[in-house]
Design a protein around this motif. Structure first.
Motif, PDB file in Angstrom:
ATOM      1  N   LEU A 119      45.862  57.495  44.755  1.00 16.38           N
ATOM      2  CA  LEU A 119      46.444  56.277  44.196  1.00 16.38           C
ATOM      3  C   LEU A 119      47.107  55.441  45.287  1.00 16.38           C
ATOM      4  O   LEU A 119      46.954  54.216  45.329  1.00 16.38           O
ATOM      5  N   ARG A 120      47.831  56.117  46.184  1.00 12.81           N
ATOM      6  CA  ARG A 120      48.495  55.385  47.269  1.00 12.81           C
ATOM      7  C   ARG A 120      47.470  54.738  48.200  1.00 12.81           C
ATOM      8  O   ARG A 120      47.607  53.572  48.592  1.00 12.81           O
ATOM      9  N   LEU A 121      46.429  55.489  48.554  1.00 11.59           N
ATOM     10  CA  LEU A 121      45.407  54.941  49.454  1.00 11.59           C
ATOM     11  C   LEU A 121      44.632  53.808  48.795  1.00 11.59           C
ATOM     12  O   LEU A 121      44.338  52.788  49.423  1.00 11.59           O
ATOM     13  N   ASN A 122      44.297  53.978  47.518  1.00 12.92           N
ATOM     14  CA  ASN A 122      43.556  52.927  46.822  1.00 12.92           C
ATOM     15  C   ASN A 122      44.399  51.676  46.631  1.00 12.92           C
ATOM     16  O   ASN A 122      43.908  50.562  46.769  1.00 12.92           O
ATOM     17  N   ALA A 123      45.680  51.889  46.289  1.00  9.77           N
ATOM     18  CA  ALA A 123      46.572  50.739  46.104  1.00  9.77           C
ATOM     19  C   ALA A 123      46.748  50.001  47.426  1.00  9.77           C
ATOM     20  O   ALA A 123      46.707  48.766  47.474  1.00  9.77           O
ATOM     21  N   TYR A 124      46.924  50.756  48.511  1.00  8.13           N
ATOM     22  CA  TYR A 124      47.079  50.118  49.822  1.00  8.13           C
ATOM     23  C   TYR A 124      45.782  49.423  50.242  1.00  8.13           C
ATOM     24  O   TYR A 124      45.797  48.307  50.757  1.00  8.13           O
ATOM     25  N   GLY A 125      44.648  50.102  50.015  1.00  5.13           N
ATOM     26  CA  GLY A 125      43.361  49.501  50.360  1.00  5.13           C
ATOM     27  C   GLY A 125      43.122  48.215  49.582  1.00  5.13           C
ATOM     28  O   GLY A 125      42.644  47.220  50.133  1.00  5.13           O
ATOM     29  N   HIS A 126      43.460  48.227  48.297  1.00  3.85           N
ATOM     30  CA  HIS A 126      43.294  47.026  47.471  1.00  3.85           C
ATOM     31  C   HIS A 126      44.228  45.923  47.960  1.00  3.85           C
ATOM     32  O   HIS A 126      43.846  44.745  48.031  1.00  3.85           O
ATOM     33  N   LEU A 127      45.438  46.323  48.320  1.00  8.23           N
ATOM     34  CA  LEU A 127      46.432  45.367  48.807  1.00  8.23           C
ATOM     35  C   LEU A 127      45.927  44.653  50.064  1.00  8.23           C
ATOM     36  O   LEU A 127      46.110  43.444  50.232  1.00  8.23           O
ATOM     37  N   GLN A 128      45.282  45.395  50.939  1.00  9.95           N
ATOM     38  CA  GLN A 128      44.768  44.810  52.184  1.00  9.95           C
ATOM     39  C   GLN A 128      43.692  43.759  51.928  1.00  9.95           C
ATOM     40  O   GLN A 128      43.485  42.862  52.749  1.00  9.95           O
ATOM     41  N   ASN A 129      42.999  43.868  50.788  1.00  7.26           N
ATOM     42  CA  ASN A 129      41.915  42.942  50.489  1.00  7.26           C
ATOM     43  C   ASN A 129      42.371  41.696  49.735  1.00  7.26           C
ATOM     44  O   ASN A 129      41.560  40.796  49.486  1.00  7.26           O
ATOM     45  N   LEU A 130      43.650  41.667  49.349  1.00  3.17           N
ATOM     46  CA  LEU A 130      44.153  40.505  48.620  1.00  3.17           C
ATOM     47  C   LEU A 130      44.410  39.347  49.588  1.00  3.17           C
ATOM     48  O   LEU A 130      44.674  39.556  50.771  1.00  3.17           O
ATOM     49  N   GLU A 131      44.354  38.149  49.055  1.00  2.00           N
ATOM     50  CA  GLU A 131      44.550  36.968  49.887  1.00  2.00           C
ATOM     51  C   GLU A 131      45.987  36.889  50.380  1.00  2.00           C
ATOM     52  O   GLU A 131      46.899  37.497  49.805  1.00  2.00           O
ATOM     53  N   LEU A 132      46.184  36.110  51.427  1.00  2.00           N
ATOM     54  CA  LEU A 132      47.497  36.014  52.059  1.00  2.00           C
ATOM     55  C   LEU A 132      48.550  35.471  51.103  1.00  2.00           C
ATOM     56  O   LEU A 132      49.728  35.816  51.196  1.00  2.00           O
TER      57      LEU A 132
END
Length: 606
Positions: A119-132
C-alpha cells in the motif's frame, strides 16, 4: 501489485462512497488466500480455546457419575481409564490451540506487513505520477501523514483487531449453540444481552466514524506544521520566531488532542455499558440455572460448564470497545489512503518511443496557452521555434511566464491549448520517461538528496562509474572543492545539501546534468544565487557543455546570456521582443532598458 488508476473524477467520487473495508478487500485481492488461511486459523484456535470448559464439565461428570459418566458411555468404565482419556484429550486440545495460535499470529502479522508494504509503495508510486498542481495544493506533512501514519494505523488493526473480531464472533456462535444444546430452558436468559450488545456496538461504530475521520485530519495538519517548521528552521531562527512557531504548533497539537478527546469520550463509555448488559445475562444464568440443577433438570457438570462458558462468552465482548476503536481508526485511515490512490492521473503517457540517441533537440512551441487551476492565463498564444543545437535565452520580469514554459516542456502540466513539438513529434504523444530523459534541468533552487556527493552527481544515471562522476565534476568545475571536503566524493551533503554552500550545490547540480548528457539542456536562473567568482566558474563550465546541444537559458542576469544565438523577451505570458544581444540593444526596447540598468549605464530618453 498494479495500481488501477481511475479515468475520471466521477469514478473517483463513486469509489469514495464505498465502505472502506470493502475498498481494502478489493485492493488486497491477491491476498485473499492468505486472509482465508488466517481467518480459518483464528476460528480453529478459538474452537480449541473453548474446549477446556467442556473438559472440565466431563471431569465433573466423571467424579459425580463415575461408571455412568459420558466417557463411560464410550465403553470405558474404569475411573482411571476415564481420566487417562480425559488427559489425552486435554493434551490434544492444548497442543492444537497453541499450534493454531502460532499460525494465526504469524499469518495476520505477515499479512499486515505485506499489505502495508504494498500500500505504501503503490500510494507513493501513484503520488509520483500525479501532476505538479496536486502537490502545490497540498502540504508535504499531510501527504507524509497518509503514506506513513495512516498506513501504520491499518497495520495495527490487521495485527490485532481482525483476529479479535473473528474470535468474538466465533465465541458467540459456538457458546450460543452449546447453551441451547445443554440447557435450552435457561439459554435464552444468557443470550438476552447479546442483541443489545451487538446493536450497541454498531451504534457506537456509526457515532465514532466521523470523530476518527476528524482525528486523522487533525493529525495531518499537525504533521504538516511540523514538516514545514523543520524545513524552515533557518528562517525561524533568523526572525527569532521560535515562540511564535511554538504557539502555532501548540494550536495544531491542541486541536488534535481535543479531537482525540471527543473520540475517547465516546469510545470509553462503551465497555462500562456493555458490562451492565453482561451482568444481566450472568446473573440470570447463575440463579435460574442453579435452581434447574438443584431440581435435577440440569446435571451438575452441565451447570458448571454453563457458568464457566457464560464468562467466556460475555466478558470478551467488553474488549469490543478497544477492538472497534482500532477498527474505526483504521477505516478512517484507509479512506484517506484509498482516496489518494483513486485520485485520477491527468498527465497521461504517450505511446511513441524516442531513444535519447535519436533526439536532435529541435523544439517548437506552437500557439501555446496555459493557465494554472482557477487562475488567469500565464502563457497566451505563444509561438517559439528553437533550432537543434542552438542556445536561446528567455528573459523577462518576475511572473512573465518564463519558468512556466519549462514546466510545460517537461510536462509537469498539460497545455490549455496549442502544442509543443520535439523533433516533429507532439510531446503529448511521447512516453513521459523518454521526454524527460532527453532534457537536463539545472534550476536556481537546487535540490540535493541526503547522501554522498557522488550519489547526487550520479542521480539519474545510477550506474555511473567513479571515473564518469569525477569527469562530470571536472567539467562543472566542482572537482576541486569536492576533493577538499572531509571525505571527498563520499562526503554526505545532508538533507537538501545543507552542508554545502549555494555555489557548491549549484556546481554539483551542473555536474549531475553533465553526467546525464541530455540533448536538451535547460538552465533556469542557474547562476542567479551565487557570488561573482562562482558565477564565472559556472559560466565557464556552461560554455563547454552547451556546445552542439539545444540549450534554453532563463536568466535575470543578462550578462550570462549575451552570447546566446537568440534572446526572447517575455511580458505577461507573451513574447514581446526577440533577436541577438546586439539587435535588441539597437531596438532600444525592454531588453535595452534592462541591460542599461544592470550594466550601470545612464538611461537615455527614447
Amino acid at each position: 501489485m498494479t495500481t488501477v488508476v481511475k479515468s475520471s473524477g466521477s469514478s473517483s467520487t463513486n469509489s469514495r462512497s464505498v465502505h472502506p473495508l470493502k475498498r481494502l478487500l478489493d485492493y488486497g485481492h491477491k491476498y485473499h488466500q492468505q486472509i482465508w488461511q488466517a481467518t480459518a486459523c483464528s476460528i480453529l484456535n478459538k474452537l480449541f480455546d473453548l474446549a477446556p470448559p467442556a473438559l472440565i464439565g466431563i471431569a465433573v461428570d466423571v467424579v459425580v457419575n463415575q461408571q455412568d459418566s459420558i466417557i463411560a458411555r464410550w465403553g470405558v468404565k474404569d475411573i482411571f481409564g476415564q481420566f487417562v482419556i480425559l488427559s489425552l484429550l486435554t493434551v490434544i486440545v492444548w497442543v492444537l490451540e497453541s499450534a493454531f495460535e502460532y499460525a494465526y499470529e504469524r499469518l495476520w502479522r505477515n499479512l499486515a506487513q505485506n499489505i502495508q508494504h504494498d500500500l505504501r509503495l503503490n500510494a507513493y508510486g501513484h503520488l509520483q505520477n500525479l501532476e505538479l498542481a496536486y502537490f502545490e495544493e497540498r502540504s508535504t506533512g499531510g501527504l507524509m501523514s497518509i503514506l506513513n501514519d495512516d498506513i501504520n494505523q491499518l497495520e495495527r488493526f490487521l495485527d490485532v483487531g481482525a483476529n479479535d473480531i473473528l474470535q468474538v464472533l466465533t465465541t458467540v456462535i459456538i457458546i450460543s449453540g452449546a447453551f441451547f444444546f445443554l440447557a435450552p430452558s435457561v439459554a435464552w436468559m444468557a443470550m438476552l444481552p447479546i442483541p443489545a450488545i451487538l446493536w450497541g456496538t454498531f451504534a457506537f461504530q456509526n457515532l465514532l466514524a466521523p470523530r476518527y475521520a476528524d482525528v486523522r485530519e487533525k493529525v495531518s495538519f499537525l504533521n504538516s506544521r511540523l514538516a514545514n517548521n523543520l524545513s524552515g528552521i533557518i528562517t525561524i531562527k533568523s526572525f527569532v520566531a521560535e515562540e511564535y512557531e511554538s504557539a502555532r504548533l501548540n494550536r495544531e497539537s491542541e486541536a488534535y488532542r481535543q479531537s482525540n478527546a471527543r473520540a475517547i469520550k465516546l469510545s470509553a463509555a462503551f465497555t462500562p455499558l456493555i458490562r451492565m448488559l453482561i451482568l444481566v445475562g450472568f446473573t440470570a444464568l447463575m440463579v435460574f440455572g442453579g435452581i434447574s440443577a438443584v431440581n435435577g433438570n440440569l446435571s451438575v457438570g452441565a451447570y458448571s460448564v454453563l457458568v464457566y462458558l457464560i464468562q467466556r462468552l460475555l466478558w470478551p465482548l467488553t474488549r469490543l470497545g478497544n477492538t472497534f476503536d482500532l477498527y474505526q481508526r483504521a477505516m478512517a485511515s484507509i479512506n484517506r489512503v484509498m482516496n489518494l490512490l483513486d485520485t485520477p492521473i491527468t498527465i497521461h503517457q504517450g505511446d511513441i518511443s524516442l531513444p535519447i540517441e535519436n533526439v536532435r533537440g529541435e523544439l517548437l512551441f506552437d500557439n501555446v496557452t496555459f493557465a494554472y487551476k482557477d487562475r488567469y492565463r500565464v502563457i497566451k498564444n505563444l509561438s517559439l521555434e528553437i533550432p537543434a543545437g542552438k542556445t536561446i535565452a528567455i528573459v523577462g520580469s518576475t511572473g512573465s511566464g518564463k519558468s512556466t514554459l519549462i514546466k510545460l516542456l517537461l510536462r509537469f502540466y498539460d497545455l490549455s491549448s496549442g502544442k509543443i513539438v520535439l523533433d516533429g513529434i507532439n510531446i503529448n504523444n511521447l512516453k513521459l520517461a523518454d521526454l524527460r530523459r532527453c532534457i537536463g534541468l539545472v534550476s536556481q533552487d537546487v535540490f540535493l538528496f541526503h547522501g554522498t556527493v557522488a550519489e547526487n552527481i550520479a542521480y539519474g544515471k545510477f550506474d555511473a562509474t567513479d571515473r564518469e562522476i569525477q569527469n562530470a565534476a571536472k567539467v562543472a568545475e566542482a572537482h576541486e572543492f569536492i576533493t577538499q571536503l572531509p571525505e571527498g566524493y563520499n562526503t554526505v551533503v545532508g538533507e537538501r545539501g545543507q552542508k554545502l554552500s549555494g555555489g557548491q550545490r549549484q556546481r554539483v547540480a551542473i555536474a549531475r546534468a553533465v553526467l546525464k548528457n541530455p540533448p536538451i539542456l535547460v538552465l533556469d536562473e542557474a547562476t542567479s544565487a551565487v557570488d561573482n567568482e562562482t558565477e564565472a566558474a559556472i559560466q565557464r563550465s556552461l560554455e563547454r557543455i552547451t556546445v552542439d546541444r539545444t540549450t534554453i537559458a532563463i536568466a535575470h542576469r543578462l550578462s550570462t546570456i549575451r552570447n546566446a544565438d537568440r534572446i526572447y523577451v517575455m511580458e505577461y505570458g507573451q513574447l514581446v521582443e526577440s533577436g541577438t544581444h546586439e539587435e535588441l540593444i539597437t531596438e532600444n526596447g525592454i531588453y535595452a532598458s534592462l541591460w542599461r540598468v544592470q550594466s550601470g549605464l545612464k538611461l537615455v530618453d527614447d
